[in-house]
Motif scaffolding. Structure first.
Motif, PDB file in Angstrom:
ATOM      1  N   SER A  29       0.823  -1.207   0.000  1.00 37.02           N
ATOM      2  CA  SER A  29       0.000   0.000   0.000  1.00 37.02           C
ATOM      3  C   SER A  29       0.862   1.264   0.000  1.00 37.02           C
ATOM      4  CB  SER A  29      -0.914   0.007   1.219  1.00 37.02           C
ATOM      5  OG  SER A  29      -0.140   0.048   2.391  1.00 37.02           O
ATOM      6  N   VAL A  32       2.277   3.333  -3.979  1.00 45.50           N
ATOM      7  CA  VAL A  32       1.360   3.749  -5.049  1.00 45.50           C
ATOM      8  C   VAL A  32       2.101   4.439  -6.183  1.00 45.50           C
ATOM      9  CG1 VAL A  32      -0.771   4.956  -5.556  1.00 45.50           C
ATOM     10  CG2 VAL A  32      -0.341   4.114  -3.269  1.00 45.50           C
ATOM     11  N   LYS A 163      -9.211 -12.872  -4.010  1.00 46.62           N
ATOM     12  CA  LYS A 163      -9.116 -11.681  -3.159  1.00 46.62           C
ATOM     13  C   LYS A 163     -10.480 -11.324  -2.578  1.00 46.62           C
ATOM     14  CE  LYS A 163      -4.843 -10.852  -3.585  1.00 46.62           C
ATOM     15  NZ  LYS A 163      -3.977 -10.848  -2.433  1.00 46.62           N
ATOM     16  N   ILE A 164     -11.529 -11.429  -3.408  1.00 47.75           N
ATOM     17  CA  ILE A 164     -12.859 -11.069  -2.920  1.00 47.75           C
ATOM     18  C   ILE A 164     -13.307 -12.054  -1.841  1.00 47.75           C
ATOM     19  CG2 ILE A 164     -15.287 -10.880  -3.563  1.00 47.75           C
ATOM     20  CD1 ILE A 164     -14.364  -9.717  -6.222  1.00 47.75           C
ATOM     21  N   GLN A 169      -7.966  -6.562   1.551  1.00 45.13           N
ATOM     22  CA  GLN A 169      -7.966  -5.344   0.755  1.00 45.13           C
ATOM     23  C   GLN A 169      -6.546  -4.953   0.399  1.00 45.13           C
ATOM     24  OE1 GLN A 169     -10.873  -3.332  -0.011  1.00 45.13           O
ATOM     25  NE2 GLN A 169     -11.640  -5.356   0.378  1.00 45.13           N
ATOM     26  N   TYR A 173      -5.758  -5.762  -5.735  1.00 45.45           N
ATOM     27  CA  TYR A 173      -7.163  -5.934  -5.994  1.00 45.45           C
ATOM     28  C   TYR A 173      -7.726  -4.762  -6.806  1.00 45.45           C
ATOM     29  CZ  TYR A 173     -11.749  -6.079  -3.571  1.00 45.45           C
ATOM     30  OH  TYR A 173     -13.043  -6.078  -3.205  1.00 45.45           O
ATOM     31  N   ASN A 174      -7.096  -3.592  -6.645  1.00 44.21           N
ATOM     32  CA  ASN A 174      -7.574  -2.420  -7.394  1.00 44.21           C
ATOM     33  C   ASN A 174      -7.155  -2.431  -8.855  1.00 44.21           C
ATOM     34  OD1 ASN A 174      -8.816  -1.343  -5.210  1.00 44.21           O
ATOM     35  ND2 ASN A 174      -7.050  -0.106  -4.594  1.00 44.21           N
ATOM     36  N   LEU A 176      -6.961  -5.137 -10.727  1.00 47.28           N
ATOM     37  CA  LEU A 176      -7.580  -6.238 -11.467  1.00 47.28           C
ATOM     38  C   LEU A 176      -8.979  -5.811 -11.920  1.00 47.28           C
ATOM     39  CD1 LEU A 176      -6.494  -9.107  -9.087  1.00 47.28           C
ATOM     40  CD2 LEU A 176      -5.709  -8.775 -11.426  1.00 47.28           C
ATOM     41  N   PRO A 178     -13.098  -6.018 -12.759  1.00 38.86           N
ATOM     42  CA  PRO A 178     -14.220  -6.656 -12.082  1.00 38.86           C
ATOM     43  C   PRO A 178     -14.389  -8.087 -12.602  1.00 38.86           C
ATOM     44  CG  PRO A 178     -14.855  -4.516 -12.951  1.00 38.86           C
ATOM     45  CD  PRO A 178     -13.495  -4.805 -13.464  1.00 38.86           C
TER      46      PRO A 178
ATOM     47  N   LYS B 178     -18.697  -3.117  -7.186  1.00 42.89           N
ATOM     48  CA  LYS B 178     -18.019  -2.736  -8.432  1.00 42.89           C
ATOM     49  C   LYS B 178     -16.815  -3.618  -8.736  1.00 42.89           C
ATOM     50  CE  LYS B 178     -19.395   2.049  -8.869  1.00 42.89           C
ATOM     51  NZ  LYS B 178     -18.980   3.436  -8.627  1.00 42.89           N
ATOM     52  N   LYS B 179     -16.385  -4.399  -7.745  1.00 41.30           N
ATOM     53  CA  LYS B 179     -15.299  -5.364  -7.994  1.00 41.30           C
ATOM     54  C   LYS B 179     -15.860  -6.623  -8.645  1.00 41.30           C
ATOM     55  CE  LYS B 179     -11.995  -3.372  -7.497  1.00 41.30           C
ATOM     56  NZ  LYS B 179     -11.151  -3.403  -8.683  1.00 41.30           N
ATOM     57  N   ILE B 180     -17.160  -6.819  -8.485  1.00 43.27           N
ATOM     58  CA  ILE B 180     -17.780  -8.012  -9.066  1.00 43.27           C
ATOM     59  C   ILE B 180     -18.435  -7.652 -10.397  1.00 43.27           C
ATOM     60  CG2 ILE B 180     -19.544  -9.777  -8.721  1.00 43.27           C
ATOM     61  CD1 ILE B 180     -19.025  -9.339  -5.662  1.00 43.27           C
ATOM     62  N   PHE B 181     -19.169  -6.539 -10.395  1.00 43.05           N
ATOM     63  CA  PHE B 181     -19.856  -6.124 -11.616  1.00 43.05           C
ATOM     64  C   PHE B 181     -19.141  -4.934 -12.230  1.00 43.05           C
ATOM     65  CE2 PHE B 181     -23.087  -7.583  -8.522  1.00 43.05           C
ATOM     66  CZ  PHE B 181     -23.465  -8.753  -9.160  1.00 43.05           C
ATOM     67  N   ASN B 182     -18.963  -4.999 -13.527  1.00 37.79           N
ATOM     68  CA  ASN B 182     -18.331  -3.901 -14.250  1.00 37.79           C
ATOM     69  C   ASN B 182     -19.148  -2.626 -14.095  1.00 37.79           C
ATOM     70  OD1 ASN B 182     -16.657  -2.507 -15.988  1.00 37.79           O
ATOM     71  ND2 ASN B 182     -17.837  -3.129 -17.775  1.00 37.79           N
ATOM     72  N   TYR B 302     -20.634 -11.007   2.233  1.00 39.25           N
ATOM     73  CA  TYR B 302     -19.917 -10.164   3.187  1.00 39.25           C
ATOM     74  C   TYR B 302     -20.862  -9.859   4.351  1.00 39.25           C
ATOM     75  CZ  TYR B 302     -15.652  -9.068   0.593  1.00 39.25           C
ATOM     76  OH  TYR B 302     -14.430  -9.132  -0.015  1.00 39.25           O
ATOM     77  N   SER B 313      -9.400  -1.034   7.206  1.00 39.24           N
ATOM     78  CA  SER B 313      -8.161  -1.127   6.424  1.00 39.24           C
ATOM     79  C   SER B 313      -8.003   0.088   5.507  1.00 39.24           C
ATOM     80  CB  SER B 313      -8.146  -2.449   5.654  1.00 39.24           C
ATOM     81  OG  SER B 313      -7.838  -2.252   4.315  1.00 39.24           O
TER      82      SER B 313
END
Lengths: 279, 433
Positions: A29, A32, A163-164, A169, A173-174, A176, A178, B178-182, B302, B313
């Protein structure tokens, strides 16, 4: 000529290193700005490597006096070129630069293989002078490049899903895509690859009729291996269409398909006798 | 010396009971700005008044001020709000020059905010500045200062990640979706049970493009009431969860004592929806959704703890980034401070040059009138005079400029001395204006 090839290999190595670094810094982290710098360097290195490889291939063709893609090591260099081209087109359309971290190492390995075997001298067999061989080879190489792009999307899907599910976090993950994007794009490239492979194989299957000396042999290991590859991808498309299998299973199948491509293209050539053996 | 000074109080040091006493309404702001200029003899002023902070930024008038400008601000606030100076001193901070600049930059960068990285403060400062500017409160220096503060605020937000990552449960849910759906457009969200949190999350999802909302409740009337808020479809349910077949995102917050959504029925539903992805958010305590549900392919679950961990985090990341942001702010403040000081000595240098040149010009003219000289002789005398002016001024100007960059020397003393000794103020300042 050989020197230019060596430079190309080294450039691809550097590109791969920067892509891997980009991914590694993705986990931290506090990095960046380093990561975004890595991303820029990796991307421009890709473009540079691609340019030099293009130059090399053109010069090579001029020197040989024909489209030199029918020799195995030449065709592998051409595959690396096509993988890079497909990747750059994907970046242009989707801005998913992270894909490079998965496909550029593959392109590097192919370039390296091509370089290592370019020394083995070979005479151009007469059968390869026919005009139908070129489209046969090009179509199949294009299909392989599509499958390798799909393999990259499959890997990205698996990491993102992990990751999900792990609920961690990290920055990785950012970068990659959706899940549904990785999944959709992977299936699009598999579909494209199957179409190209099918046409390419059909073109190839007509060759024996044109070339009287060439015996048609179902037991040719390359033919069998290609059929297996083709089947894996067709199964992939079918179960997706009819059973709605997507996501993880589809991603695993795209990785399996990639392994089949490797077996067909690299494994068979190095170990078994075949009419397709280019030398 | 253009003294930038500020006084202020914020949630960091003062309780709400004190902050509300200091707050300004908009009319009070305008009245106070006039007051500060006319009765308190400050050159420029901007007042910022939000629920978390009240701050006054001002530029002192070097000719008028007899006491320290910070004391002027303290007097003004304590008179205006009728608060004892002692209490005011205890619960406020006073800054001068570079500290005042740095403080404002920290404020616009949201480093001084309750939640680091929040975006509201930039707008609030802008508003305060606009009011002051149109009321004639701010002038050359504060205009410069605030314009710079806005650009520093933006720079911090783009170059660091202090403003990224959701820091509330409901935003965290949207980000995960938004990580799952575009895209969330054409997606359907189902809200089971009522509750503030689920409503808020649904609201954010709708704002991000979700097109269809299903509101499920055991009693149909309640479902209808909540559905009205989102233009949603009310559903009452017993054991039948078939309404979930269309749902891409499920938010559950019922008061049911047992798991409402269990693995087996949901697996059936997933099959019926052809294994399209489903994102389930369980914000109920006790939980509504069997944790085993997350073992179903393409179902992502979740619960409230998971979301809170995401928020924690993200907050941690923001605070780590804040260190980097502080460094940028310090740098920018130093640079702005230096620029301001160079601006301060420039008019003096110019005036000095002008005065010397004027004297030389007059003397040259007189000399030329007396003697009858050839063209070459004339030009030789002129260039000699000009060279003398240049060389006489070389060291003073050089040293004046150095004194600005040298932290130890006080250039304002030099400026003051020069202006006094050469009587620069009367004639040349008028020309400047």
């Amino acid at each position: 000529m050989n020197f230019l090839f060596l430079i190309t290999v080294l450039l691809y190595l550097a590109t791969t290193i920067f892509h891997v670094l980009y991914l590694t810094f993705g986990e931290r982290s506090d990095a960046v700005s380093i990561r975004s710098r890595m991303e820029m360097i990796a991307f421009w290195m890709t473009i540079l490597s691609f340019g030099i490889l293009t130059l090399f291939i053109i010069l090579w063709w001029i020197k040989q006096g024909y489209f030199a893609i029918t020799k195995w090591s030449d065709s592998i260099a051409f595959l690396a070129w096509t993988i890079t081209l497909v990747y750059l087109i994907i970046v242009r359309l989707t801005k998913l630069r992270t894909l490079g971290s998965f496909v550029m190492p593959v392109a590097f390995i192919f370039i390296l293989i091509s370089y290592s075997f370019s020394e083995t001298t070979s005479h151009r067999a007469d059968i390869f002078t026919t005009n139908w061989v070129i489209p046969h080879v090009i179509l199949i190489i294009l299909s392989y490049a599509s499958f390798i792009a799909a393999f990259g999307f499959g890997l990205m899907y698996l990491i993102a899903e992990k990751k999900i599910r792990e609920k961690t976090q990290t920055l990785l993950y950012n970068i990659l895509p959706p899940l549904d994007v990785a999944d959709e794009l992977g299936s699009i490239f598999i579909f494209l690859g199957v179409i190209l492979l099918t046409i390419g194989v059909l073109v190839g299957s007509f060759l024996p009729t044109y070339l009287k000396d060439l015996p048609w042999n179902w037991y040719d290991p390359k033919v069998i291996s290609t059929l297996v590859t083709w089947l894996i991808y067709v199964v992939h498309i079918c179960i997706r269409q009819f059973w709605g299998w997507r996501g993880r299973k589809a991603a695993f199948l795209s990785i399996l398909g990639f392994l089949a491509v490797l077996c067909t293209y690299v494994g068979v050539d190095l170990t078994l006798d075949s009419i397709h053996e280019f030398q | 010396m253009n003294n930038i000074v500020s006084i202020g109080t914020s949630h960091h040091i003062a309780p709400i009971e004190f902050r509300e006493k200091l707050a300004f309404s908009e009319e009070q702001l305008i009245e106070s700005l006039h007051n500060l200029r006319n009765s308190y003899h400050l050159k420029e002023a901007v007042i910022l008044s939000t629920c978390n902070r009240v701050e006054v930024y001002a530029v002192a008038n070097p000719q008028m001020i007899t006491e320290s400008p910070t004391k002027t601000l303290l007097d003004f606030l304590s008179h205006y709000h009728r608060i004892g100076a002692d209490i005011l001193k205890k619960w406020s901070y006073l800054h001068q020059n570079i500290e005042a600049i740095q403080h404002l930059f920290r404020v616009t960068s949201s480093l001084d905010s309750m939640v680091v990285g929040e975006s509201q403060i930039l707008g609030q400062v802008k508003e305060a500045y606009d009011i002051s500017r149109s009321a004639g409160g701010s002038g050359t220096i504060l205009n410069r200062l605030f314009t710079k503060a806005f650009s520093v605020g933006k720079r911090i937000r783009t170059e660091t990640t202090i403003a990224s990552g959701a820091v509330s449960i409901s935003y965290a849910a949207v980000e995960l979706a938004k990580k799952i759906f575009n895209t969330l457009e054409q997606k359907t969200v189902a809200i089971i049970g009522a509750g503030e949190m689920s409503e808020l999350t649904a609201k954010h999802l709708v704002a991000n493009g979700v097109s269809k909302v299903i509101v499920a409740n055991r009693t149909y009337e309640r479902a209808v009431n909540l559905a009205k808020k989102f233009n949603g479809i009310p559903v009452s349910y017993d054991e039948n969860l078939d309404f979930l077949i269309d749902a891409d995102i499920v938010i559950s917050s019922t008061e049911a004592p047992n798991y409402m959504i269990q693995r087996k029925p949901l697996a059936d539903i997933m099959r019926k929806r052809k294994h399209k992805y489903m994102f389930l958010i369980d914000i109920a305590v006790p939980r509504d959704i069997d944790p085993d549900v997350s073992k179903i392919n393409h179902a992502f679950l979740y619960n409230i703890d998971d979301l809170e961990a995401v928020v924690a985090s993200n907050l941690k990341d923001r605070y780590e980034e804040a260190d980097r942001a502080e460094k940028i702010v310090t740098q920018e403040a130093q640079r702005f401070h230096d620029q301001l000081q160079i601006l301060e000595v420039n008019p003096t240098i110019k005036a000095l040059h002008q005065q010397f040149q004027d004297i030389a010009d007059v003397e040259i003219q007189e000399c030329l009138n007396l003697a009858n000289l050839s063209k070459t002789q004339e030009s030789a005398i002129t260039s000699m005079a000009n060279a003398i002016v240049k060389k006489l001024l070389h060291h003073p100007v050089q040293n004046l400029r150095h004194s600005v960059n040298d932290g130890n020397a006080d250039h304002s003393q030099y400026v003051h001395a020069l202006r006094e000794l050469f009587a620069l103020d009367e004639k040349y300042d008028k020309e400047q204006e």
